[in-house]
Design a protein around this motif. Structure first.
Motif, PDB file in Angstrom:
ATOM      1  N   LEU A   1      63.947  86.921  64.359  1.00  0.00           N
ATOM      2  CA  LEU A   1      63.275  85.679  64.740  1.00  0.00           C
ATOM      3  C   LEU A   1      63.351  85.422  66.248  1.00  0.00           C
ATOM      4  O   LEU A   1      64.419  85.471  66.849  1.00  0.00           O
ATOM      5  CB  LEU A   1      63.902  84.504  63.987  1.00  0.00           C
ATOM      6  N   SER A   2      62.172  85.136  66.838  1.00  0.00           N
ATOM      7  CA  SER A   2      62.092  84.889  68.278  1.00  0.00           C
ATOM      8  C   SER A   2      60.976  83.888  68.556  1.00  0.00           C
ATOM      9  O   SER A   2      59.875  84.002  68.000  1.00  0.00           O
ATOM     10  CB  SER A   2      61.815  86.196  69.032  1.00  0.00           C
ATOM     11  N   PHE A   3      61.269  82.910  69.434  1.00  0.00           N
ATOM     12  CA  PHE A   3      60.284  81.903  69.833  1.00  0.00           C
ATOM     13  C   PHE A   3      59.826  82.112  71.277  1.00  0.00           C
ATOM     14  O   PHE A   3      59.225  81.214  71.863  1.00  0.00           O
ATOM     15  CB  PHE A   3      60.875  80.494  69.692  1.00  0.00           C
ATOM     16  N   GLU A   4      60.090  83.296  71.835  1.00  0.00           N
ATOM     17  CA  GLU A   4      59.795  83.549  73.243  1.00  0.00           C
ATOM     18  C   GLU A   4      58.293  83.454  73.538  1.00  0.00           C
ATOM     19  O   GLU A   4      57.892  82.975  74.606  1.00  0.00           O
ATOM     20  CB  GLU A   4      60.322  84.927  73.651  1.00  0.00           C
ATOM     21  N   ALA A   5      57.462  83.911  72.612  1.00  0.00           N
ATOM     22  CA  ALA A   5      56.016  83.872  72.851  1.00  0.00           C
ATOM     23  C   ALA A   5      55.524  82.433  72.979  1.00  0.00           C
ATOM     24  O   ALA A   5      54.715  82.113  73.860  1.00  0.00           O
ATOM     25  CB  ALA A   5      55.280  84.582  71.708  1.00  0.00           C
ATOM     26  N   TYR A   6      56.020  81.548  72.132  1.00  0.00           N
ATOM     27  CA  TYR A   6      55.600  80.145  72.182  1.00  0.00           C
ATOM     28  C   TYR A   6      56.173  79.448  73.410  1.00  0.00           C
ATOM     29  O   TYR A   6      55.523  78.570  73.996  1.00  0.00           O
ATOM     30  CB  TYR A   6      56.023  79.429  70.900  1.00  0.00           C
TER      31      TYR A   6
ATOM     32  N   PRO B   1      46.669  86.505  55.340  1.00  0.00           N
ATOM     33  CA  PRO B   1      46.479  87.030  56.713  1.00  0.00           C
ATOM     34  C   PRO B   1      46.965  86.068  57.790  1.00  0.00           C
ATOM     35  O   PRO B   1      47.531  86.489  58.796  1.00  0.00           O
ATOM     36  CB  PRO B   1      44.955  87.235  56.797  1.00  0.00           C
ATOM     37  N   PHE B   2      46.760  84.779  57.558  1.00  0.00           N
ATOM     38  CA  PHE B   2      47.228  83.782  58.523  1.00  0.00           C
ATOM     39  C   PHE B   2      48.756  83.744  58.560  1.00  0.00           C
ATOM     40  O   PHE B   2      49.359  83.627  59.632  1.00  0.00           O
ATOM     41  CB  PHE B   2      46.670  82.419  58.135  1.00  0.00           C
ATOM     42  N   VAL B   3      49.393  83.859  57.388  1.00  0.00           N
ATOM     43  CA  VAL B   3      50.855  83.894  57.319  1.00  0.00           C
ATOM     44  C   VAL B   3      51.375  85.138  58.031  1.00  0.00           C
ATOM     45  O   VAL B   3      52.410  85.093  58.724  1.00  0.00           O
ATOM     46  CB  VAL B   3      51.329  83.854  55.858  1.00  0.00           C
ATOM     47  N   HIS B   4      50.665  86.242  57.885  1.00  0.00           N
ATOM     48  CA  HIS B   4      51.064  87.496  58.537  1.00  0.00           C
ATOM     49  C   HIS B   4      51.030  87.356  60.060  1.00  0.00           C
ATOM     50  O   HIS B   4      51.947  87.804  60.767  1.00  0.00           O
ATOM     51  CB  HIS B   4      50.134  88.616  58.082  1.00  0.00           C
ATOM     52  N   VAL B   5      49.974  86.725  60.578  1.00  0.00           N
ATOM     53  CA  VAL B   5      49.878  86.504  62.027  1.00  0.00           C
ATOM     54  C   VAL B   5      51.014  85.612  62.509  1.00  0.00           C
ATOM     55  O   VAL B   5      51.626  85.863  63.561  1.00  0.00           O
ATOM     56  CB  VAL B   5      48.505  85.879  62.371  1.00  0.00           C
ATOM     57  N   LEU B   6      51.320  84.569  61.753  1.00  0.00           N
ATOM     58  CA  LEU B   6      52.427  83.679  62.116  1.00  0.00           C
ATOM     59  C   LEU B   6      53.759  84.426  62.126  1.00  0.00           C
ATOM     60  O   LEU B   6      54.582  84.236  63.034  1.00  0.00           O
ATOM     61  CB  LEU B   6      52.487  82.505  61.140  1.00  0.00           C
ATOM     62  N   ALA B   7      53.969  85.286  61.132  1.00  0.00           N
ATOM     63  CA  ALA B   7      55.218  86.043  61.057  1.00  0.00           C
ATOM     64  C   ALA B   7      55.361  86.981  62.251  1.00  0.00           C
ATOM     65  O   ALA B   7      56.453  87.114  62.826  1.00  0.00           O
ATOM     66  CB  ALA B   7      55.266  86.837  59.749  1.00  0.00           C
ATOM     67  N   ILE B   8      54.282  87.624  62.669  1.00  0.00           N
ATOM     68  CA  ILE B   8      54.337  88.512  63.829  1.00  0.00           C
ATOM     69  C   ILE B   8      54.652  87.727  65.099  1.00  0.00           C
ATOM     70  O   ILE B   8      55.446  88.166  65.942  1.00  0.00           O
ATOM     71  CB  ILE B   8      53.012  89.280  63.986  1.00  0.00           C
ATOM     72  N   SER B   9      54.037  86.537  65.226  1.00  0.00           N
ATOM     73  CA  SER B   9      54.265  85.738  66.434  1.00  0.00           C
ATOM     74  C   SER B   9      55.715  85.269  66.556  1.00  0.00           C
ATOM     75  O   SER B   9      56.178  84.973  67.653  1.00  0.00           O
ATOM     76  CB  SER B   9      53.329  84.535  66.443  1.00  0.00           C
TER      77      SER B   9
ATOM     78  N   LEU C   1      58.130  89.010  79.855  1.00  0.00           N
ATOM     79  CA  LEU C   1      57.006  89.591  79.125  1.00  0.00           C
ATOM     80  C   LEU C   1      57.405  90.869  78.402  1.00  0.00           C
ATOM     81  O   LEU C   1      56.864  91.190  77.344  1.00  0.00           O
ATOM     82  CB  LEU C   1      55.850  89.876  80.090  1.00  0.00           C
ATOM     83  N   SER C   2      58.340  91.607  78.973  1.00  0.00           N
ATOM     84  CA  SER C   2      58.816  92.825  78.306  1.00  0.00           C
ATOM     85  C   SER C   2      59.505  92.503  76.995  1.00  0.00           C
ATOM     86  O   SER C   2      59.439  93.270  76.029  1.00  0.00           O
ATOM     87  CB  SER C   2      59.774  93.578  79.234  1.00  0.00           C
ATOM     88  N   ALA C   3      60.170  91.358  76.930  1.00  0.00           N
ATOM     89  CA  ALA C   3      60.853  90.953  75.695  1.00  0.00           C
ATOM     90  C   ALA C   3      59.886  90.431  74.650  1.00  0.00           C
ATOM     91  O   ALA C   3      60.174  90.441  73.454  1.00  0.00           O
ATOM     92  CB  ALA C   3      61.897  89.882  76.007  1.00  0.00           C
ATOM     93  N   ILE C   4      58.706  89.969  75.099  1.00  0.00           N
ATOM     94  CA  ILE C   4      57.750  89.399  74.150  1.00  0.00           C
ATOM     95  C   ILE C   4      56.843  90.475  73.575  1.00  0.00           C
ATOM     96  O   ILE C   4      56.776  90.668  72.368  1.00  0.00           O
ATOM     97  CB  ILE C   4      56.907  88.304  74.847  1.00  0.00           C
ATOM     98  N   GLY C   5      56.111  91.169  74.416  1.00  0.00           N
ATOM     99  CA  GLY C   5      55.191  92.197  73.939  1.00  0.00           C
ATOM    100  C   GLY C   5      53.801  91.643  73.678  1.00  0.00           C
ATOM    101  O   GLY C   5      53.612  90.463  73.366  1.00  0.00           O
ATOM    102  N   ASN C   6      52.810  92.540  73.775  1.00  0.00           N
ATOM    103  CA  ASN C   6      51.410  92.143  73.622  1.00  0.00           C
ATOM    104  C   ASN C   6      51.089  91.666  72.215  1.00  0.00           C
ATOM    105  O   ASN C   6      50.395  90.653  72.027  1.00  0.00           O
ATOM    106  CB  ASN C   6      50.502  93.324  73.979  1.00  0.00           C
ATOM    107  N   LYS C   7      51.559  92.389  71.214  1.00  0.00           N
ATOM    108  CA  LYS C   7      51.208  92.054  69.838  1.00  0.00           C
ATOM    109  C   LYS C   7      51.751  90.686  69.445  1.00  0.00           C
ATOM    110  O   LYS C   7      51.061  89.882  68.806  1.00  0.00           O
ATOM    111  CB  LYS C   7      51.750  93.134  68.890  1.00  0.00           C
ATOM    112  N   THR C   8      52.989  90.392  69.819  1.00  0.00           N
ATOM    113  CA  THR C   8      53.585  89.101  69.513  1.00  0.00           C
ATOM    114  C   THR C   8      52.858  87.984  70.249  1.00  0.00           C
ATOM    115  O   THR C   8      52.577  86.921  69.678  1.00  0.00           O
ATOM    116  CB  THR C   8      55.073  89.091  69.902  1.00  0.00           C
ATOM    117  N   MET C   9      52.524  88.216  71.520  1.00  0.00           N
ATOM    118  CA  MET C   9      51.836  87.220  72.316  1.00  0.00           C
ATOM    119  C   MET C   9      50.439  86.932  71.752  1.00  0.00           C
ATOM    120  O   MET C   9      50.018  85.774  71.629  1.00  0.00           O
ATOM    121  CB  MET C   9      51.730  87.691  73.758  1.00  0.00           C
ATOM    122  N   GLN C  10      49.688  87.966  71.407  1.00  0.00           N
ATOM    123  CA  GLN C  10      48.352  87.783  70.864  1.00  0.00           C
ATOM    124  C   GLN C  10      48.390  87.025  69.539  1.00  0.00           C
ATOM    125  O   GLN C  10      47.550  86.154  69.279  1.00  0.00           O
ATOM    126  CB  GLN C  10      47.676  89.147  70.682  1.00  0.00           C
TER     127      GLN C  10
END
Length: 295
Positions: free
Chosen positions: A56-61, A29-37, A253-262
């Motif tokens: 692959l995107s690092f925009e959220a970080y 589950p932790f790996v799954h969260v990392l993959a989504i981010s 923020l439009s490029a990142i999205g809520n799910k990726t940010m969370q």
């Protein structure tokens, strides 16, 4: 060489398989969260991300690294964990040492034990606790997050049981040499109790790091929120974009999205404890009195 039976080999295989399955249940589950981010907003919302990032995107970080509120809450959490661990472990040791003595050595021991047990089972309630914190002037200060839960009865019981396992011959030898109880505690008991201290420290750190409810009660200024409370508020928010006014920020923020940010916030929130745990875990398996008494 010792002969190993066939039944033991079968047990060993199933044991390894079972432990591997438990480890995967905890890790995946932790790996799954990392993959989504680390995935794009479209890939995250489409449900295509499993255990490897898609697009692959690092925009959220990048966004979080530049966000002052996130960094401020991270600083508050670090400050709370450091103060809370020092005070919590210190009070636990100072309470557990006298309670580990026999009734003949500490006459009032049983009364204190009953007080701690009563406090573990019952409490004053949410409103009386808030009023006490308010009256002592702790509202909107770091002490409101550290002092009220500094004495954990469960940790005290765990610690005094470790102290009771230390051979009494060591204490008697120190007393004969003229050592005081402070000397016995710091030079005899604590060096032999690194495993228990590491365990209590980890419990205390995790408790402070994960607690998000107390700051909601005692902090009026959101700038004083620790990371767990900040993340809880952000995750509950329905949209990241609705409060934004800067066109560049809206585009980002439009490029990142809520799910990726969370997911990025959840991962960063858990990462510090995961980094600390390996350094404390090695003490769990160590004995606390091995080799302490010779002959």
């Amino acid at each position: 060489m010792k002969k190993v039976s066939k039944s033991f080999r079968v047990f060993e295989v199933f044991n390894y398989l079972f432990l591997t399955l438990v480890a995967l249940i905890c890790i995946l589950p932790f790996v799954h969260v990392l993959a989504i981010s680390l995935s794009s907003d479209a890939a995250a919302n489409s449900g295509a991300v499993t255990f490897f990032p898609k697009e692959l995107s690092f925009e959220a970080y990048k966004y979080l690294a530049a966000k002052s509120e996130f960094l401020q809450s991270l600083l508050v959490s670090v400050k709370r964990v450091i103060l809370g661990s020092i005070i919590g472990v210190g009070t636990t040791i100072l309470c557990a040492y006298p309670l580990s003595k026999e009734n003949n050595d500490f006459k009032a021991r049983k009364y204190y034990v009953w007080i701690f047990i009563f406090a573990m089972l019952f409490n004053g309630g949410l409103i009386p606790t808030y009023l006490v914190v308010k009256q002592v002037g702790f509202i909107d200060t770091i002490w409101a997050l550290v002092i009220p839960g500094a004495v954990a009865t469960g940790n005290i019981i765990l610690m005094l049981n470790f102290f009771r396992g230390i051979p009494k011959a060591l204490e008697e030898a120190a007393l004969i040499d003229g050592a005081s109880h402070w000397t016995i505690l710091f030079k005899v008991y604590l060096p032999l109790s690194t495993a228990s201290i590491a365990t209590i420290t980890l419990f205390t750190m995790v408790g402070h790091w994960n607690d998000w409810f107390a700051p909601l009660l005692y902090m009026n200024d959101t700038a004083n929120y620790p990371l767990a409370t900040y993340l809880q508020n952000m995750i509950q928010a329905s949209s990241l974009i609705k409060d934004a006014t800067d066109p560049e920020l809206i585009k980002q923020l439009s490029a990142i999205g809520n799910k990726t940010m969370q997911s990025a916030q959840i991962f960063l929130g858990a990462l510090p404890i995961l980094c600390v745990y390996p350094f404390l875990q090695k003490y769990f398996a160590k004995g606390i009195t091995v080799g302490s008494v010779k002959g």
